[in-house]
Design a protein around this motif. Structure first.
Motif, PDB file in Angstrom:
ATOM      1  N   ARG A 183      52.429  39.915  39.573  1.00  0.00           N
ATOM      2  CA  ARG A 183      51.100  40.514  39.649  1.00  0.00           C
ATOM      3  C   ARG A 183      50.221  39.666  40.558  1.00  0.00           C
ATOM      4  O   ARG A 183      50.274  38.437  40.506  1.00  0.00           O
ATOM      5  CB  ARG A 183      50.485  40.609  38.251  1.00  0.00           C
ATOM      6  CG  ARG A 183      49.168  41.339  38.193  1.00  0.00           C
ATOM      7  CD  ARG A 183      48.828  41.751  36.791  1.00  0.00           C
ATOM      8  NE  ARG A 183      48.782  40.630  35.862  1.00  0.00           N
ATOM      9  CZ  ARG A 183      48.696  40.771  34.540  1.00  0.00           C
ATOM     10  NH1 ARG A 183      48.663  41.974  33.994  1.00  0.00           N
ATOM     11  NH2 ARG A 183      48.657  39.713  33.762  1.00  0.00           N
ATOM     12  N   GLU A 184      49.410  40.322  41.384  1.00  0.00           N
ATOM     13  CA  GLU A 184      48.575  39.595  42.332  1.00  0.00           C
ATOM     14  C   GLU A 184      47.133  40.092  42.290  1.00  0.00           C
ATOM     15  O   GLU A 184      46.858  41.248  41.998  1.00  0.00           O
ATOM     16  CB  GLU A 184      49.115  39.737  43.757  1.00  0.00           C
ATOM     17  CG  GLU A 184      49.085  41.136  44.311  1.00  0.00           C
ATOM     18  CD  GLU A 184      49.514  41.202  45.776  1.00  0.00           C
ATOM     19  OE1 GLU A 184      49.823  40.153  46.378  1.00  0.00           O
ATOM     20  OE2 GLU A 184      49.529  42.315  46.331  1.00  0.00           O
ATOM     21  N   TRP A 234      40.316  43.667  39.974  1.00  0.00           N
ATOM     22  CA  TRP A 234      41.505  44.500  40.099  1.00  0.00           C
ATOM     23  C   TRP A 234      42.675  43.608  40.504  1.00  0.00           C
ATOM     24  O   TRP A 234      42.525  42.742  41.380  1.00  0.00           O
ATOM     25  CB  TRP A 234      41.318  45.585  41.150  1.00  0.00           C
ATOM     26  CG  TRP A 234      40.402  46.685  40.738  1.00  0.00           C
ATOM     27  CD1 TRP A 234      39.064  46.793  41.001  1.00  0.00           C
ATOM     28  CD2 TRP A 234      40.749  47.864  40.005  1.00  0.00           C
ATOM     29  NE1 TRP A 234      38.564  47.949  40.467  1.00  0.00           N
ATOM     30  CE2 TRP A 234      39.576  48.633  39.849  1.00  0.00           C
ATOM     31  CE3 TRP A 234      41.942  48.345  39.450  1.00  0.00           C
ATOM     32  CZ2 TRP A 234      39.553  49.847  39.177  1.00  0.00           C
ATOM     33  CZ3 TRP A 234      41.928  49.557  38.776  1.00  0.00           C
ATOM     34  CH2 TRP A 234      40.740  50.296  38.646  1.00  0.00           C
ATOM     35  N   PHE A 235      43.797  43.853  39.870  1.00  0.00           N
ATOM     36  CA  PHE A 235      45.059  43.218  40.218  1.00  0.00           C
ATOM     37  C   PHE A 235      46.077  44.318  40.481  1.00  0.00           C
ATOM     38  O   PHE A 235      45.846  45.483  40.149  1.00  0.00           O
ATOM     39  CB  PHE A 235      45.561  42.338  39.061  1.00  0.00           C
ATOM     40  CG  PHE A 235      44.803  41.060  38.888  1.00  0.00           C
ATOM     41  CD1 PHE A 235      43.534  41.044  38.333  1.00  0.00           C
ATOM     42  CD2 PHE A 235      45.361  39.853  39.268  1.00  0.00           C
ATOM     43  CE1 PHE A 235      42.824  39.855  38.166  1.00  0.00           C
ATOM     44  CE2 PHE A 235      44.681  38.650  39.109  1.00  0.00           C
ATOM     45  CZ  PHE A 235      43.408  38.662  38.558  1.00  0.00           C
ATOM     46  N   ARG A 236      47.199  43.951  41.058  1.00  0.00           N
ATOM     47  CA  ARG A 236      48.280  44.915  41.241  1.00  0.00           C
ATOM     48  C   ARG A 236      49.632  44.233  41.097  1.00  0.00           C
ATOM     49  O   ARG A 236      49.751  43.023  41.305  1.00  0.00           O
ATOM     50  CB  ARG A 236      48.179  45.600  42.611  1.00  0.00           C
ATOM     51  CG  ARG A 236      48.420  44.699  43.800  1.00  0.00           C
ATOM     52  CD  ARG A 236      48.165  45.464  45.084  1.00  0.00           C
ATOM     53  NE  ARG A 236      48.409  44.644  46.275  1.00  0.00           N
ATOM     54  CZ  ARG A 236      48.164  45.037  47.516  1.00  0.00           C
ATOM     55  NH1 ARG A 236      47.638  46.250  47.742  1.00  0.00           N
ATOM     56  NH2 ARG A 236      48.426  44.239  48.524  1.00  0.00           N
ATOM     57  N   ALA A 271      51.900  50.014  44.109  1.00  0.00           N
ATOM     58  CA  ALA A 271      51.907  49.094  42.971  1.00  0.00           C
ATOM     59  C   ALA A 271      51.243  49.763  41.774  1.00  0.00           C
ATOM     60  O   ALA A 271      50.583  50.802  41.925  1.00  0.00           O
ATOM     61  CB  ALA A 271      51.150  47.810  43.307  1.00  0.00           C
ATOM     62  N   VAL A 272      51.403  49.146  40.637  1.00  0.00           N
ATOM     63  CA  VAL A 272      50.576  49.478  39.481  1.00  0.00           C
ATOM     64  C   VAL A 272      49.305  48.633  39.584  1.00  0.00           C
ATOM     65  O   VAL A 272      49.393  47.411  39.736  1.00  0.00           O
ATOM     66  CB  VAL A 272      51.299  49.197  38.152  1.00  0.00           C
ATOM     67  CG1 VAL A 272      50.371  49.485  36.977  1.00  0.00           C
ATOM     68  CG2 VAL A 272      52.568  50.039  38.054  1.00  0.00           C
ATOM     69  N   GLY A 297      46.936  50.006  33.330  1.00  0.00           N
ATOM     70  CA  GLY A 297      47.417  50.168  34.696  1.00  0.00           C
ATOM     71  C   GLY A 297      47.507  51.620  35.131  1.00  0.00           C
ATOM     72  O   GLY A 297      47.660  52.525  34.319  1.00  0.00           O
ATOM     73  N   THR A 298      47.410  51.815  36.427  1.00  0.00           N
ATOM     74  CA  THR A 298      47.585  53.129  37.028  1.00  0.00           C
ATOM     75  C   THR A 298      48.411  52.961  38.299  1.00  0.00           C
ATOM     76  O   THR A 298      48.171  52.045  39.090  1.00  0.00           O
ATOM     77  CB  THR A 298      46.232  53.808  37.310  1.00  0.00           C
ATOM     78  OG1 THR A 298      46.440  55.153  37.753  1.00  0.00           O
ATOM     79  CG2 THR A 298      45.405  53.064  38.345  1.00  0.00           C
TER      80      THR A 298
END
Length: 119
Positions: free
Chosen positions: A44-45, A35-37, A91-92, A112-113
């Motif tokens: 993005r991280e 998972w990233f956000r 975040a997304v 993305g969500t």
């Protein structure tokens, strides 16, 4: 492989939310997942990653102890349980897959969500 995230929404600070990512079109157990956000105006991280069988997990320091990544290979699903949410978690959130664990670049991404944490 195709990835579709769900579970985003508005949550109050201190609350919990579980994100889901459904995979299709590949041998799910052959992919390490992550998972990233991406917060507004930021890069993005990385958030969390899980190995092919789920035996190993990795977390960003910012979410360690609050978030839990898991997977169900039979259902071709990966989850992100988020507890003690903070406004800075807004975040997304993106699901990612790759044959390698913790690669420099992931091969597959979902759309993305959005998670919004209100103070």
């Amino acid at each position: 492989v195709q990835l579709v995230e769900s579970g985003g929404g508005l949550v109050q600070a201190g609350g919990s939310r579980r994100l889901s990512c459904a995979a299709s079109g590949g041998t799910f157990s052959s992919y390490a997942m992550a998972w990233f956000r991406q917060a507004p105006g930021k890069e993005r991280e990385f958030v969390a990653a899980i190995s092919w069988s789920g035996g190993s997990t990795y977390y960003a320091d910012s979410v360690k102890g609050r978030f839990t990544i898991s997977r169900d290979n039979a259902k071709k699903m990966v989850y992100l349980q988020m507890n003690s949410l903070k406004p800075e978690d807004t975040a997304v959130y993106y699901c990612a897959a790759d044959p390698d664990l913790l690669p420099a670049e992931y091969d597959y991404w979902g759309q993305g969500t959005l998670v919004t944490v209100s103070s």
